[in-house]
Write an enzyme that holds these catalytic residues in place. Structure first.
Site, PDB file in Angstrom:
ATOM      1  N   HIS A  72     -73.358 104.097 104.662  1.00  0.00           N
ATOM      2  CA  HIS A  72     -73.006 104.038 103.235  1.00  0.00           C
ATOM      3  C   HIS A  72     -73.204 105.404 102.575  1.00  0.00           C
ATOM      4  O   HIS A  72     -72.314 105.917 101.884  1.00  0.00           O
ATOM      5  CB  HIS A  72     -73.881 102.980 102.561  1.00  0.00           C
ATOM      6  CG  HIS A  72     -73.571 102.738 101.120  1.00  0.00           C
ATOM      7  ND1 HIS A  72     -72.829 101.661 100.695  1.00  0.00           N
ATOM      8  CD2 HIS A  72     -73.909 103.424  99.991  1.00  0.00           C
ATOM      9  CE1 HIS A  72     -72.718 101.700  99.375  1.00  0.00           C
ATOM     10  NE2 HIS A  72     -73.375 102.760  98.924  1.00  0.00           N
ATOM     11  N   GLU A  73     -74.378 105.996 102.790  1.00  0.00           N
ATOM     12  CA  GLU A  73     -74.689 107.266 102.126  1.00  0.00           C
ATOM     13  C   GLU A  73     -73.844 108.412 102.662  1.00  0.00           C
ATOM     14  O   GLU A  73     -73.461 109.312 101.910  1.00  0.00           O
ATOM     15  CB  GLU A  73     -76.184 107.590 102.258  1.00  0.00           C
ATOM     16  CG  GLU A  73     -77.113 106.522 101.706  1.00  0.00           C
ATOM     17  CD  GLU A  73     -76.762 106.085 100.296  1.00  0.00           C
ATOM     18  OE1 GLU A  73     -76.375 106.935  99.479  1.00  0.00           O
ATOM     19  OE2 GLU A  73     -76.858 104.878 100.010  1.00  0.00           O
ATOM     20  N   GLU A 106     -69.130 103.274  94.885  1.00  0.00           N
ATOM     21  CA  GLU A 106     -69.938 102.292  95.599  1.00  0.00           C
ATOM     22  C   GLU A 106     -69.103 101.284  96.396  1.00  0.00           C
ATOM     23  O   GLU A 106     -69.483 100.872  97.485  1.00  0.00           O
ATOM     24  CB  GLU A 106     -70.868 101.568  94.624  1.00  0.00           C
ATOM     25  CG  GLU A 106     -71.844 102.483  93.899  1.00  0.00           C
ATOM     26  CD  GLU A 106     -72.771 103.249  94.842  1.00  0.00           C
ATOM     27  OE1 GLU A 106     -72.826 102.943  96.046  1.00  0.00           O
ATOM     28  OE2 GLU A 106     -73.440 104.180  94.357  1.00  0.00           O
ATOM     29  N   HIS A 156     -70.525 108.415 101.094  1.00  0.00           N
ATOM     30  CA  HIS A 156     -70.581 108.982  99.739  1.00  0.00           C
ATOM     31  C   HIS A 156     -70.371 110.494  99.729  1.00  0.00           C
ATOM     32  O   HIS A 156     -69.985 111.052  98.690  1.00  0.00           O
ATOM     33  CB  HIS A 156     -71.942 108.700  99.106  1.00  0.00           C
ATOM     34  CG  HIS A 156     -72.013 107.411  98.353  1.00  0.00           C
ATOM     35  ND1 HIS A 156     -71.056 107.012  97.453  1.00  0.00           N
ATOM     36  CD2 HIS A 156     -72.961 106.436  98.350  1.00  0.00           C
ATOM     37  CE1 HIS A 156     -71.406 105.850  96.924  1.00  0.00           C
ATOM     38  NE2 HIS A 156     -72.549 105.474  97.453  1.00  0.00           N
ATOM     39  N   GLY A 172     -82.298 101.590  97.778  1.00  0.00           N
ATOM     40  CA  GLY A 172     -82.285 101.748  99.230  1.00  0.00           C
ATOM     41  C   GLY A 172     -82.136 103.188  99.647  1.00  0.00           C
ATOM     42  O   GLY A 172     -82.771 103.651 100.593  1.00  0.00           O
ATOM     43  N   ALA A 173     -81.288 103.933  98.931  1.00  0.00           N
ATOM     44  CA  ALA A 173     -81.042 105.337  99.259  1.00  0.00           C
ATOM     45  C   ALA A 173     -80.247 105.980  98.134  1.00  0.00           C
ATOM     46  O   ALA A 173     -79.695 105.297  97.270  1.00  0.00           O
ATOM     47  CB  ALA A 173     -80.286 105.461 100.581  1.00  0.00           C
ATOM     48  N   MET A 174     -80.162 107.314  98.156  1.00  0.00           N
ATOM     49  CA  MET A 174     -79.388 108.062  97.162  1.00  0.00           C
ATOM     50  C   MET A 174     -78.670 109.212  97.848  1.00  0.00           C
ATOM     51  O   MET A 174     -79.270 109.985  98.588  1.00  0.00           O
ATOM     52  CB  MET A 174     -80.329 108.586  96.063  1.00  0.00           C
ATOM     53  CG  MET A 174     -79.635 109.478  95.045  1.00  0.00           C
ATOM     54  SD  MET A 174     -78.238 108.635  94.255  1.00  0.00           S
ATOM     55  CE  MET A 174     -77.193 110.033  93.884  1.00  0.00           C
ATOM     56  N   GLU A 175     -77.365 109.325  97.555  1.00  0.00           N
ATOM     57  CA  GLU A 175     -76.467 110.184  98.331  1.00  0.00           C
ATOM     58  C   GLU A 175     -76.436 111.644  97.923  1.00  0.00           C
ATOM     59  O   GLU A 175     -75.433 112.335  98.146  1.00  0.00           O
ATOM     60  CB  GLU A 175     -75.046 109.629  98.236  1.00  0.00           C
ATOM     61  CG  GLU A 175     -74.407 109.676  96.847  1.00  0.00           C
ATOM     62  CD  GLU A 175     -74.597 108.426  96.020  1.00  0.00           C
ATOM     63  OE1 GLU A 175     -73.855 108.226  95.042  1.00  0.00           O
ATOM     64  OE2 GLU A 175     -75.491 107.625  96.360  1.00  0.00           O
ATOM     65  N   ASN A 176     -77.497 112.184  97.324  1.00  0.00           N
ATOM     66  CA  ASN A 176     -77.506 113.593  96.908  1.00  0.00           C
ATOM     67  C   ASN A 176     -76.799 114.448  97.967  1.00  0.00           C
ATOM     68  O   ASN A 176     -77.087 114.340  99.158  1.00  0.00           O
ATOM     69  CB  ASN A 176     -78.937 114.096  96.754  1.00  0.00           C
ATOM     70  CG  ASN A 176     -79.831 113.112  96.043  1.00  0.00           C
ATOM     71  OD1 ASN A 176     -79.613 112.774  94.901  1.00  0.00           O
ATOM     72  ND2 ASN A 176     -80.851 112.627  96.746  1.00  0.00           N
TER      73      ASN A 176
END
Length: 954
Positions: A364-365, A387, A368, A328-332
């Site tokens: 959510h991201e 998570e 993070h 869904g997404a990535m929190e870089n």
């Protein structure tokens, strides 16, 4: 220092870099355990062989800790025509113990050259010493063999030149494509490194504990832009008309958070209250769909900075919609990447569910950026610290910033969903051993995300919101730019440091001033760590059995097992050594007060002050446990619901419906009793409670329909349409009402049309015809689009038109609805065409193949088709998706978990055994087999009960 870091000034970055690298060295070293004595020279036969035939000097999966990275200077030049990249890096390392080699991760990279310079070499500008590079692909490691031993407590600079192709999948540094409105296909290059794929893009210490600073340069064509974690500080022209972007040095972070993108996207920007520049990027034709994400990001970033009392530490935050994205997404850190459906909102085609999803994912991201980025778990066994917290913070942040979305009422489903998995014996503890990349990928599941969030919510309810918030703020401040583990969180929640104990850097350094680890709860001492390890170090969920005897309540706890009954021989052994410390809450007929009790033994007794006609445990379903009422307990609650359901809170009514049907699957409650509990729903005013009851009836319908048991399906269809007719007839085909009004509309009309309810079919057919006549320009309510498309897809002409519109649509939300509609066709040749298009990856992107196969498998006409395809094309699927990846797990589970016959179970079992013979053994295999066995057991026990209940009820 954080405030000044927001200024885009080169001197500020240099100053920040120095302070970030030099000052915390003591902290860095203290987090690494001391290495064992090097046995390489003593027992060379115990070590593996490198690709060139020489001995590889390291045999462990985890890297040694004798060499620690401090700073990476990384240069990347991707070629979007030849689809490859050349790159170089300089890694500044600290040697903690004398060593003859440096072990790094590297996967699929061609190392061209490697040299080493000491501090003295750098000081006197001496050339670097050439290093021999050994490769051991089985562990994705390389060894840099040095000509003379590296000395302890000194720094060295390692320079490596390397190159590779842009990856074909969704990991590492990979290519992604999109089509413009004019039909042109364009390519971008993007990274996705979590959990173990940074090593596919550059040689590195690719474990979360090895935090470092990163300075990144990217070379590109003038038609593209480059993005990375930090803002661009300058661009220089280089040979060949190319441009080179230099980005500011990052804060100290793990390799999996590094990110960079080369693309031609457009953006919309705004500024948060603290001065952080927030930008949302998308392909040029989708730029108009970025505005809601910007609005949500600004509100959520402001909320988190105030809630955590810690400013977001970077000068900017970019959110980018990637055309091809696995999750869904990535929190870089500073450059969050999203699947388009998780970021882009099209007012014409995005439903209220789509809006809620986008808001959740952004929340959510952004969470993070603190939980995961600022404070990172020491190892992947504790990924839930990232998570679980981010999922929990969705609840807190969305409730605060978008109360109209009523997310609080939806959070219960987060816990209900994970209970399905956690009540199987194949579940695993929240904190679970994981060593190989496949095992690490498998940790990214419902247990880490959802159970983690649910036990945090339970702990918050137990401690009080204020104390819980104070504890997590202390945790974040104490471990900023560091790594943490389970115990660090429990200590932070137990030990409330005084504000004066915190230095300006956010560290509580005076242990003598902390309060005790033990809290007092209802007059007894409760040890937080002892309590919470029962939830994180053992798998499963407890069942609390309540039996009322006059004014006494007899309590008993067991392990709740779905599909395993008390009379089964395996039930007893599966109960052994399971014990939870459970913070119970309950309400009674005789008081409005919420009562509490701490259950930490197998059995206990509660004495009530007065006689009560009913008792309800787990108030508002904040606790992570199932409740069973022995004796007349369920009868009392069913009577209460029928007489005056409003005496129970809406969430308690939802919890009762959920627990009752879970208990049916465990053989503890009869199905007719659980169904009787739902009879009050005609008077239910809480939409979430109504939807929960409807969910189980719909589940039963689909289960029986797939088995083609026509008499029950017809009677159940008749019962649903008759029983819910008043509320179905009330539904309009518009977007009016609250979030829950709109969700109810979507669910009810979708089910009514699926059951061939004539008024529903007629209205949907009418709207679909008008939409086709308008060449797809008619605006239909986004909440009913999927329903209209699904009805339209049942004709050949309608199906073909939808497939054509799928290829033309610029809205990812609309494409999702069209793809679902196409998957409901009754014609297998059409379903097979969809699968072929998904495998080809052009019209239907590969990222959507897992969801497509899942949808087709849920179609009675497609269930065997989808499963046969997976069996026959397993090797092709492995070329597209990593073993252990979420997509592959979803394909396996989605095409098998609905099976409910012994023949199907045997067929699946044989296929899994054939894979194990090839060395493939995944956790999902056992989950599937248990799920199918549970389905078989449910039908054997409940089919006749359901048949008889329906005959009485219609």
């Amino acid at each position: 220092m954080v405030n000044s870091c927001r200024k885009l000034n080169c001197n500020i970055y240099i100053g920040f870099y120095c302070s970030a690298i030099i000052l915390p060295l003591i902290c860095i070293c203290s987090q690494f355990s001391q290495p064992t004595i090097d046995q390489f020279t003593k027992d060379p036969g115990a070590f593996p062989v490198a690709t060139n035939g020489e001995l590889f000097p390291w045999r462990e999966l985890r890297l040694p800790t004798v060499v620690i990275p401090l700073h990476y200077d990384l240069f990347i030049h991707p070629n979007l025509t030849s689809l490859d990249f050349v790159a170089s890096e300089k890694i500044e390392v600290l040697v903690r113990d004398a060593t003859q080699f440096i072990i790094l991760h590297s996967n699929g990279l061609e190392i061209m050259n490697a040299t080493l310079q000491s501090e003295e070499d750098l000081r006197y500008r001496k050339p670097g010493k050439k290093l021999t590079v050994l490769s051991y692909p089985a562990h994705q490691q390389i060894a840099l063999m040095v000509p003379e031993k590296l000395r302890a407590d000194l720094r060295y600079s390692v320079a490596i030149d390397f190159q590779a192709k842009l990856a074909d999948g969704f990991e590492g540094f990979y290519k992604s494509t999109y089509r413009t409105l004019g039909g042109e296909t364009r390519t971008i290059a993007v990274t996705d490194f979590e959990p173990t794929e940074a090593r596919m893009a550059f040689p590195c210490f690719d474990e979360p504990l090895f935090k470092a600073n990163f300075s990144i340069k990217i070379r590109r064509e003038s038609r593209h832009i480059a993005l990375s974690n930090m803002p661009k500080i300058k661009t220089v022209e280089v040979d060949g008309g190319l441009l080179e972007d230099h980005f500011g040095t990052t804060v100290k972070m793990s390799t999996y958070l590094v990110a960079y993108i080369v693309c031609d996207f457009n953006s919309v920007s705004g500024t948060a209250s603290s001065g952080v520049k927030v930008s949302v990027y998308a392909s040029p034709d989708k730029w108009s769909q970025t505005h809601y994400a910007l609005e949500a990001s600004l509100k959520l970033l402001d909320f988190y900075e105030k809630y955590f009392d810690i400013q977001y530490p970077l000068p900017k935050l970019d959110l980018v919609a990637i055309p091809d994205f696995a999750s869904g997404a990535m929190e870089n850190w500073g450059l969050i990447t999203y699947r388009e459906t998780s970021l882009l909102f099209d007012p014409k085609t995005s439903s209220t569910s789509d809006k809620l999803w986008i808001t959740e994912v952004i929340a959510h991201e952004l969470a993070h950026q603190w939980f995961g980025n600022l404070v990172t778990m020491e190892w992947w066994n504790d990924i839930w610290l990232n998570e679980g917290f981010a999922t929990y913070m969705e609840l807190i942040s969305v409730n605060a910033t978008y109360p109209e979305l009523q997310f609080d009422d939806d959070f219960m489903n987060t816990c209900f969903e994970v209970i399905k998995k956690d009540s199987l014996n194949s579940s695993h503890p929240i904190s679970n051993q994981a060593e190989t990349p496949t095992q690490i990928q498998e940790m990214f599941d419902a247990v880490s995300y959802k159970k983690g969030a649910c036990i945090l919510n339970m702990l918050k309810d137990f401690l009080s919101e204020g104390k819980f918030k104070t504890g997590i703020i202390h945790y974040l401040k104490k471990f900023s730019y560091r790594n943490a583990k389970n115990d660090d969180l429990w200590n932070s929640l137990s030990n409330s440091c005084l504000e004066s104990d915190f230095t300006s850097g956010g560290f509580c350094y005076s242990d003598s001033k902390t309060t005790s680890n033990t809290l007092t709860f209802l007059g007894e001492n409760v040890e937080i760590k002892e309590m919470m390890t029962t939830w994180t170090l053992q798998k499963g969920i407890p069942l609390v059995v309540v039996k009322q005897e006059g004014r006494s309540l007899r309590l008993r706890q067991e392990r709740f097992l779905n599909g395993v009954f008390r009379e089964d021989p395996e039930w007893g052994p599966l109960q052994e050594r399971y014990l939870w410390h459970i913070p119970l809450t309950y309400a009674t007929s005789s008081s409005n007060e919420i009562h509490k009790h701490f259950l930490k033994s197998k059995t206990d007794t509660l004495d009530l002050p007065e006689t009560t006609s009913w008792v309800k445990f787990n108030v508002d379903s904040n606790g992570y446990y199932i409740v069973h009422y022995e004796g007349h307990g369920w009868d009392q609650l069913i009577t209460l619901l029928n007489q005056n359901h409003t005496l129970l809170r809406p969430k308690d009514r939802i919890g009762l419906i959920h627990d009752a049907f879970q208990l049916v699957s465990a053989g503890r409650l009869t199905l007719d009793k659980a169904l009787d509990l739902t009879r009050y729903l005609q008077r239910e005013t809480s939409i979430p409670a109504l939807l929960k009851g409807l969910e189980y009836l719909e589940l039963f319908y689909h289960t029986i329909d797939r088995r083609n048991i026509s008499d029950i399906t017809e009677n159940l269809k008749h019962y649903i349409l008759q029983y819910f007719k008043p509320v179905i007839d009330m539904q309009s085909w518009s977007d009016e009402g609250s979030v829950w009004d709109r969700m109810l509309r979507s669910v009810l009309l979708k089910l009514a049309c699926y059951l061939n309810h004539t008024p529903c079919i007629q209205k949907a057919t009418e709207l679909f015809s008008q939409w086709v006549e308008s060449s797809g320009k008619l605006n239909i309510s986004a909440d009913v689009l999927k329903i209209v498309y699904s009805v339209g897809a049942q004709t050949t002409a309608g199906w073909n038109y939808l497939l054509e519109q799928y290829g033309l649509s610029l809205s990812a939300a609309e494409k999702n609805k069209i793809l679902y509609a196409l998957s409901t066709s009754k014609h297998q040749e059409k379903l097979m065409k969809l699968i072929e298009l998904g495998m080809e990856g052009k019209v239907i992107k590969t990222q959507d193949l897992a969801a497509l196969l899942h949808a087709i498998a849920r179609n009675p006409k497609g269930q065997q088709l989808a499963w046969n395809f997976v069996k026959e094309n397993w090797t092709h699927l492995l070329k597209k998706f990593d073993l252990g990846s979420f997509a592959l797990r979803m394909i396996i589970f989605g095409t098998t978990s609905h099976f409910s016959s012994k023949d199907e179970l045997q067929e699946v079992k044989l296929f899994f055994e054939s894979l194990k013979d090839q060395g493939v053994d995944l956790e999902i295999f056992q989950i599937v087999l248990e799920t199918i066995s549970k389905n078989i057991r449910w039908l054997e026990k409940n089919l006749s009960t359901l048949r008889n209940w329906l005959l009485i009820s219609i």
